[in-house]
Scaffold this motif. Structure first.
Motif, PDB file in Angstrom:
ATOM      1  N   ALA A 145      -7.569   0.424 -14.025  1.00  0.00           N
ATOM      2  CA  ALA A 145      -7.141   0.948 -12.723  1.00  0.00           C
ATOM      3  C   ALA A 145      -5.634   1.179 -12.680  1.00  0.00           C
ATOM      4  N   GLU A 146      -4.878   0.245 -13.212  1.00  0.00           N
ATOM      5  CA  GLU A 146      -3.419   0.379 -13.211  1.00  0.00           C
ATOM      6  C   GLU A 146      -2.975   1.626 -13.963  1.00  0.00           C
ATOM      7  N   MET A 147      -3.598   1.858 -15.123  1.00  0.00           N
ATOM      8  CA  MET A 147      -3.237   3.026 -15.918  1.00  0.00           C
ATOM      9  C   MET A 147      -3.654   4.333 -15.243  1.00  0.00           C
ATOM     10  N   LEU A 148      -4.757   4.303 -14.523  1.00  0.00           N
ATOM     11  CA  LEU A 148      -5.179   5.501 -13.790  1.00  0.00           C
ATOM     12  C   LEU A 148      -4.219   5.822 -12.647  1.00  0.00           C
ATOM     13  N   LEU A 149      -3.669   4.796 -12.000  1.00  0.00           N
ATOM     14  CA  LEU A 149      -2.656   5.035 -10.969  1.00  0.00           C
ATOM     15  C   LEU A 149      -1.421   5.682 -11.590  1.00  0.00           C
ATOM     16  N   ASP A 150      -1.025   5.174 -12.750  1.00  0.00           N
ATOM     17  CA  ASP A 150       0.126   5.769 -13.439  1.00  0.00           C
ATOM     18  C   ASP A 150      -0.182   7.209 -13.847  1.00  0.00           C
ATOM     19  N   ALA A 151      -1.406   7.437 -14.304  1.00  0.00           N
ATOM     20  CA  ALA A 151      -1.807   8.798 -14.680  1.00  0.00           C
ATOM     21  C   ALA A 151      -1.754   9.723 -13.472  1.00  0.00           C
ATOM     22  N   GLY A 152      -2.254   9.235 -12.335  1.00  0.00           N
ATOM     23  CA  GLY A 152      -2.218  10.055 -11.119  1.00  0.00           C
ATOM     24  C   GLY A 152      -0.805  10.440 -10.733  1.00  0.00           C
ATOM     25  N   LEU A 212      -5.916  13.809  -8.266  1.00  0.00           N
ATOM     26  CA  LEU A 212      -6.987  13.416  -7.350  1.00  0.00           C
ATOM     27  C   LEU A 212      -8.138  12.739  -8.100  1.00  0.00           C
ATOM     28  N   ALA A 213      -8.488  13.289  -9.246  1.00  0.00           N
ATOM     29  CA  ALA A 213      -9.591  12.717 -10.032  1.00  0.00           C
ATOM     30  C   ALA A 213      -9.265  11.297 -10.488  1.00  0.00           C
ATOM     31  N   SER A 214      -8.013  11.080 -10.877  1.00  0.00           N
ATOM     32  CA  SER A 214      -7.600   9.746 -11.325  1.00  0.00           C
ATOM     33  C   SER A 214      -7.681   8.743 -10.183  1.00  0.00           C
ATOM     34  N   TYR A 215      -7.143   9.134  -9.021  1.00  0.00           N
ATOM     35  CA  TYR A 215      -7.163   8.227  -7.871  1.00  0.00           C
ATOM     36  C   TYR A 215      -8.591   7.947  -7.396  1.00  0.00           C
ATOM     37  N   ARG A 216      -9.428   8.976  -7.384  1.00  0.00           N
ATOM     38  CA  ARG A 216     -10.801   8.799  -6.918  1.00  0.00           C
ATOM     39  C   ARG A 216     -11.599   7.873  -7.846  1.00  0.00           C
ATOM     40  N   LYS A 217     -11.283   7.934  -9.113  1.00  0.00           N
ATOM     41  CA  LYS A 217     -11.970   7.041 -10.047  1.00  0.00           C
ATOM     42  C   LYS A 217     -11.638   5.583  -9.742  1.00  0.00           C
ATOM     43  N   VAL A 218     -10.398   5.339  -9.318  1.00  0.00           N
ATOM     44  CA  VAL A 218     -10.017   3.975  -8.954  1.00  0.00           C
ATOM     45  C   VAL A 218     -10.784   3.528  -7.713  1.00  0.00           C
ATOM     46  N   THR A 233     -10.801  -3.730  -7.867  1.00  0.00           N
ATOM     47  CA  THR A 233      -9.477  -4.135  -8.359  1.00  0.00           C
ATOM     48  C   THR A 233      -8.462  -4.083  -7.216  1.00  0.00           C
ATOM     49  N   PRO A 234      -7.326  -4.746  -7.392  1.00  0.00           N
ATOM     50  CA  PRO A 234      -6.292  -4.738  -6.351  1.00  0.00           C
ATOM     51  C   PRO A 234      -5.642  -3.369  -6.144  1.00  0.00           C
ATOM     52  N   PHE A 235      -5.964  -2.404  -6.999  1.00  0.00           N
ATOM     53  CA  PHE A 235      -5.307  -1.102  -6.935  1.00  0.00           C
ATOM     54  C   PHE A 235      -6.041  -0.100  -6.045  1.00  0.00           C
ATOM     55  N   LYS A 236      -7.181  -0.494  -5.487  1.00  0.00           N
ATOM     56  CA  LYS A 236      -7.971   0.429  -4.666  1.00  0.00           C
ATOM     57  C   LYS A 236      -7.161   0.932  -3.463  1.00  0.00           C
ATOM     58  N   THR A 237      -6.469   0.029  -2.789  1.00  0.00           N
ATOM     59  CA  THR A 237      -5.732   0.413  -1.579  1.00  0.00           C
ATOM     60  C   THR A 237      -4.647   1.431  -1.892  1.00  0.00           C
ATOM     61  N   GLU A 238      -3.893   1.186  -2.968  1.00  0.00           N
ATOM     62  CA  GLU A 238      -2.841   2.141  -3.332  1.00  0.00           C
ATOM     63  C   GLU A 238      -3.442   3.493  -3.690  1.00  0.00           C
ATOM     64  N   ALA A 239      -4.561   3.488  -4.383  1.00  0.00           N
ATOM     65  CA  ALA A 239      -5.208   4.748  -4.740  1.00  0.00           C
ATOM     66  C   ALA A 239      -5.629   5.504  -3.489  1.00  0.00           C
ATOM     67  N   GLU A 240      -6.114   4.788  -2.487  1.00  0.00           N
ATOM     68  CA  GLU A 240      -6.511   5.432  -1.231  1.00  0.00           C
ATOM     69  C   GLU A 240      -5.306   6.044  -0.519  1.00  0.00           C
TER      70      GLU A 240
END
Length: 217
Positions: A166-173, A186-192, A199-206
């Motif tokens: 999840a952390e790496m997907l946020l960085d990718a986004g 968008l695809a990276s964030y939606r995957k999270v 994971t704790p990264f869901k809120t940031e992805a949203e």
């Protein structure tokens, strides 16, 4: 006086063949061969263990130099570990640490090249995620966001835990967004928010999704 006939000497091959004609001798020969193979294998294993131990000790010393703040010397010592103990876990960890030092020193392009070579050379599975993650940071700092995003995505794919994925997907986004590739961001964030929602990264992805979609998600 009549000459005595000289008996032809027995050849080594025929002598060995004769010796092996006995079942007992064949068993002795097989047992001896197995013992030799076992001894060689034990020596190879012992040699590998000693090499790993030396590499680990040298790596710890190089890290100690880095922690003391002498980064140029640390880089030199880490390179020695890589060169001297190639193929060991210590040498692969030294590659990661060396490129962390390069990033701290602002040597982004050098770090990117070093990490790309490491990954192409067959990095062990447990080192691929951190290597791709560092490569993403190096490329991002070198103002190459599209390539950085791909590296972060690869890091997520190689990671062994959902947290790192999840952390790496946020960085990718973030990197995709900076590269102007909103769809991939968008695809990276939606995957999270879907596959890695625990994971704790869901809120940031949203939050990032809301920013990109102006709240429409």
């Amino acid at each position: 006086m009549q000459g005595t006939a000289t008996k032809a000497p027995t050849t080594t091959a025929s002598g060995l063949s004769g010796w092996l004609s006995s079942k007992r001798n064949r068993l002795i020969a097989v047992g001896g061969a197995v013992a030799v193979v076992g001894l060689i294998s034990a020596l190879v294993i012992l040699s590998g263990q000693r090499k790993e131990a030396f590499a680990s000790r040298a790596l710890d010393q190089a890290r100690g130099v880095a922690e003391s703040g002498n980064l140029p010397l640390a880089a030199s010592e880490l390179q020695k570990v890589i060169t001297t103990y190639g193929g060991t876990r210590g040498a692969q960890e030294a590659v990661i640490t060396l490129n962390q030092v390069r990033l701290v020193n602002g040597q982004y392009e050098l770090a990117a090249v070093g990490l790309q070579e490491f990954l192409k050379s067959g990095a062990a599975p447990q080192y691929r995620a951190p290597a791709y993650g560092l490569l993403g940071r190096a490329l991002e700092n070198a103002n190459r966001p599209a390539e950085a995003a791909e590296a972060y995505s690869n890091a997520s794919g190689a990671a062994s835990t959902d947290y790192v994925r999840a952390e790496m997907l946020l960085d990718a986004g973030r990197a995709y967004r900076n590269a102007g590739q909103a769809d991939k961001a968008l695809a990276s964030y939606r995957k999270v928010t879907t596959d890695l929602k625990d994971t704790p990264f869901k809120t940031e992805a949203e939050v990032r999704l809301a920013e990109l979609t102006q709240g429409t998600m």
